[in-house]
Each structure stands twice: as C-alpha cells, then as structure tokens.
Design a protein around this motif. Structure first.
Motif, PDB file in Angstrom:
ATOM      1  N   ASP A 132       0.828  -1.204   0.000  1.00 48.32           N
ATOM      2  CA  ASP A 132       0.000   0.000   0.000  1.00 48.32           C
ATOM      3  C   ASP A 132       0.862   1.253   0.000  1.00 48.32           C
ATOM      4  O   ASP A 132       0.572   2.221  -0.722  1.00 48.32           O
ATOM      5  CB  ASP A 132      -0.919  -0.011   1.222  1.00 48.32           C
ATOM      6  N   TYR A 188      -8.276  -7.464   3.502  1.00 44.01           N
ATOM      7  CA  TYR A 188      -7.316  -6.377   3.225  1.00 44.01           C
ATOM      8  C   TYR A 188      -6.058  -6.925   2.562  1.00 44.01           C
ATOM      9  O   TYR A 188      -5.588  -6.399   1.544  1.00 44.01           O
ATOM     10  CB  TYR A 188      -6.977  -5.680   4.535  1.00 44.01           C
ATOM     11  N   CYS A 230      -4.811  -6.043  -1.253  1.00 45.94           N
ATOM     12  CA  CYS A 230      -3.548  -5.325  -1.466  1.00 45.94           C
ATOM     13  C   CYS A 230      -2.615  -6.111  -2.377  1.00 45.94           C
ATOM     14  O   CYS A 230      -1.830  -5.531  -3.131  1.00 45.94           O
ATOM     15  CB  CYS A 230      -2.851  -5.055  -0.137  1.00 45.94           C
ATOM     16  N   ARG A 253     -11.283   0.166  -2.046  1.00 48.51           N
ATOM     17  CA  ARG A 253     -10.162  -0.547  -2.660  1.00 48.51           C
ATOM     18  C   ARG A 253     -10.635  -1.575  -3.677  1.00 48.51           C
ATOM     19  O   ARG A 253      -9.825  -2.175  -4.384  1.00 48.51           O
ATOM     20  CB  ARG A 253      -9.348  -1.277  -1.585  1.00 48.51           C
TER      21      ARG A 253
END
Length: 451
Positions: free
Chosen positions: A58, A187, A191, A224
């Motif tokens: 990130d 997450y 990512c 995202r």
C-alpha cells in the motif's frame, strides 16, 4: 517457592513461565508444539507477515505522491512463504532463549491432568512423565471453528494456518467471516492484487467494534475494490474443477478461485483431563476470577483457554496476572477494559475500554472528545490523513473511560488511552502531556485540547 506447571507454549504460556521465573518460582512449561505455539507457527506470526507485506504494498502505491519514483511493488509468493518460515523460526528461537535464560524447564509433549496436583505428559519421543505441581496455569490457546460443510481442504479452501502453504496465487478470494481475521485477510488479499468478496452472516462487519470505526474500515475496503456482502449466512463451500463455489443459505452461489474461512475460534481444552483436576469449564473456555483462578483455586487459566476475547495481548495480560498471583507476588486484578482490540489493516480499527456505542446502549452519559487525523502534522506528511480518534470521559470528574480510532497505527495512538483507563487518569492528566512533534501520538492530546 511453589513449583508451577504451565501448560501451553504460546504467547500466554511463555509470559506465564517468564513472569513466574522472574519471581523465583520453579517452572516447568509443557508445550505440545515448538515454543511459540500455534500463534507463532500457524496463525499470528504468519498472518502478521502477510499484513506487513500488505502495508508495504500500500505504501508503494503512494510513492509518486510523496515525490518518489520506484518500480511497482508486487508480491512474490515463494519469497513470502520463505519469509513466513523465517519469521516463525526466529521468533520461536527468541522465546526459547528467554525461557532458557530464566531457567525454565521446557518439556515438549502433550499434558493432561492425572490428579489435582499432577500432570501426565506424553513426550514426543513416546515416553511418558509425571510432573507434580503446587500450582498450574492452563494456557493451551484456541482453535478455529469449522462446520462440516465449511472447512478447509488445504488447496482451494483455506484457513489462516494454511496461508504459508499457498501453491499458486488466488485470482478471486472469497473471505467468509466478518470479524477481525476476516477483515485482515480481505485487506491482505486485495492489497496483493486479488479480487476479493467478503461475506458475513451479521448485519455489520466487525460486530464487536464501535460501529463508526467498523464502518470506516468497511468503506475503505470497499473503495479498494473489496465486494462487501452482509447478512449472508453461508451454507457450504466446495471445490470445483477450476475454483470454489460458496453457496449461501438462500441458495445463491458465489464463485471464486479460492475461499478463506474465518468464522470463529474456541478454547482448546481437548484431552486436558480437566475432570480429573476438578476444573469447571465450558466450550468457550475455563471460567476464571479476577486473578485468573479456576474453580480449583490453585489452578489458573490464561490466554484463549480462559475464553474470549481470543487475542494475544489479552492472553498475555491474563498470564501475567495469573503468574504473579500464583507465586504470591503483587498482582492487580485483570482489567479487560484496559486491553486494546485492533485490526491490522489500513486503516486500522482500534478500541479500548468503553465505546460510544456501548455507552449509548447502557444509557450512560459520557463526554466525547474527537480529532481528525488531519489535525496532526505527521498524518499530512504522508498519505495517512484519513481517520479519526475519539475519547470518552465521565462528565463529572473527567476520568477517561475509553476510546476508539480509525486510521494509520490507530492501536498505537490509543496506547496512552489504555494506560489512562487502567490507572483511572483524567482528561486533564492526558492533556498535560505533549507527544513528540510531529507524530500520530499527538492525536490524543489534540482531541482533548482542541488543537
């Protein structure tokens, strides 16, 4: 000094043994796995290796905004597997050395109570040993919960302990479970470039968190590209010719390349022989008092074995209380309200003590102090200005009751709030301290002072 037997070599067991030894106790630690336990070898350390990589990925995406030019970062699966093995091995060795330095006897084997004052240990080599004790501390951790129609196969359907064994990178990961582990891996996989669908049977993601903080994380993950589906109980998950199919209870199929199951945990009390020791327990864990004593007061339980919340810092805090009390050292009661709960995502979701939502549910008046992350210079120097912190205090005397935060390093931002909650400090006490400038630690003072 009493002889102490510690059952379990995870975070709670290691802390219990070290704390006991520090106060002169004669300690034997029995662990079914290598020192570090499942937390080191199967869950906590591997997951945090993945999440650290996700944070760096990130960061790399924001390099241009910070005036940097670099090749786009990408995840290398074989190297990540190597890094997981390396991190697990070095952390286990570090913990083992701490135990040896403090003269803790470490026995590798499976322990069970033969009587209220004796353990029977089946050692790895096949031989057995009886270990008498004056006091014992149960720290056997927890295990994931699976259903007959919803369990990992080690190939396409995964759980945290299998992440280090991924043979190929998922195209589309279906994450099942709306708690902390589900949030963290939704997450991580996003990512790393995977399409991600995140499912929960609850109406809210992170149902145990302050709703405002939980909503902020949900919005961030959706931005995202994570597909978030709530109130969607899963009936089954199965492998197909080229992926997986997750079927909801209403019959809706959701297809992907892989699935990840994170629907809960329970205390690992199997084969411990608790009946022989006279220890009362439930599936969620062994019941304990404020000093972590069980129904047999010379036997203690700490960590996940004592029930939820199943977090490492809670377990270690319980273990310290249990160990000190067992050897007769000064031991304040365990304060669950002073333990920070967090998700290692970006933004992090973190909370400690009383939350605003809990205060409202209790119809309890509180004073609320807030600050946006952008009020701190440090947040503006990077790409981390999104987020907020809020603190709760008693209206009459200003005593700090708790706090919640959403943002970069939110758990660290709340560290002084946890201390204030534990020690009964006031907002005036906290606001007198000026953290280093510029740091995110300033946010607590900014929220209280208004600048």
């Amino acid at each position: 000094m009493p002889s102490i037997a510690v059952i379990g070599g995870g975070p709670a067991g290691v802390i219990a043994a070290l704390e006991t030894a520090a106060h002169g106790g004669c300690v034997t630690l029995v662990s079914a796995e290598a020192v570090g336990g499942r937390a080191t070898w199967s869950s906590l350390v591997p997951s945090k290796v993945c999440l650290t990589a996700a944070d760096h990925l990130d960061d790399a995406r924001h390099q241009e905004a910070l005036g940097l030019i670099a090749e786009p970062a990408r995840l290398d699966l074989p190297r990540m597997r190597e890094r997981i093995e390396e991190a697990c091995s070095t952390w286990s060795a570090h913990q083992m050395q701490l135990l040896l330095d403090r003269k803790v006897r470490v026995v590798r084997g499976k322990a069970s109570f033969a009587a209220p004052d004796r353990l029977s240990v089946q050692r790895d080599g096949g031989e057995s040993e009886v270990i008498p004790f004056d006091k014992a501390i149960i720290a056997t951790g927890s295990v994931p919960v699976f259903l007959p129609t919803l369990k990992p196969d080690g190939k396409r359907i995964l759980a945290p302990r299998l992440i280090g064994k991924l043979a190929d990178w998922p195209r589309h990961m279906i994450v099942i479970g709306g708690g902390i582990t589900g949030a963290e891996f939704a997450y991580f996989f996003r990512c790393a470039g995977c399409a991600v669908t995140w499912l929960t049977d609850q109406p809210l993601m992170l149902p145990t968190f302050d709703p405002e903080v939980a909503a902020a994380l949900e919005v961030s993950l959706a931005a995202r590209g994570v597909e978030v589906i709530k109130s969607a109980p899963v009936a089954s998950a199965g492998a197909t010719d080229d992926g997986v199919c997750v079927t909801l209870q209403d019959g809706t199929p959701i297809e992907g390349s892989h699935a990840f199951i994170a629907i809960g945990r329970r205390a690992d009390l199997a084969d411990l022989g608790l009946a022989a020791a006279g220890v009362i327990h439930a599936p969620s864990g062994v019941g304990v008092d404020a000093h972590c004593r069980t129904s047999r007061t010379h036997i203690y339980a700490a960590g996940d074995a004592a029930g939820p919340p199943y977090t490492a810092n809670c377990g270690m805090a319980r273990a310290r209380v249990a160990a000190r009390h067992a050897v007769g050292a000064s031991a304040a009661p365990f304060r669950p309200h002073a333990v920070i709960e967090t998700t290692y995502t970006l933004p992090q979701a973190a909370q400690v003590g009383l939350t605003e939502a809990a205060a409202a549910a209790l119809d309890r008046p509180v004073s609320v102090f807030r600050a946006r992350y952008g009020a701190a210079l440090k947040a503006r120097l990077g790409e981390t200005a999104e987020g907020f912190v809020k603190l709760l205090a008693k209206p009459d005397d200003g005593r700090v009751l708790g706090g919640a935060a959403s943002g970069d390093r939110a758990a660290e931002v709340l560290a002084p709030v946890a201390l204030a909650v534990a020690k009964g400090l006031s907002i005036e006490n906290l606001s007198e301290t000026f953290a280093a400038h510029p740091t995110l630690s300033e946010l607590v003072g900014i929220a209280l002072r208004g600048y």
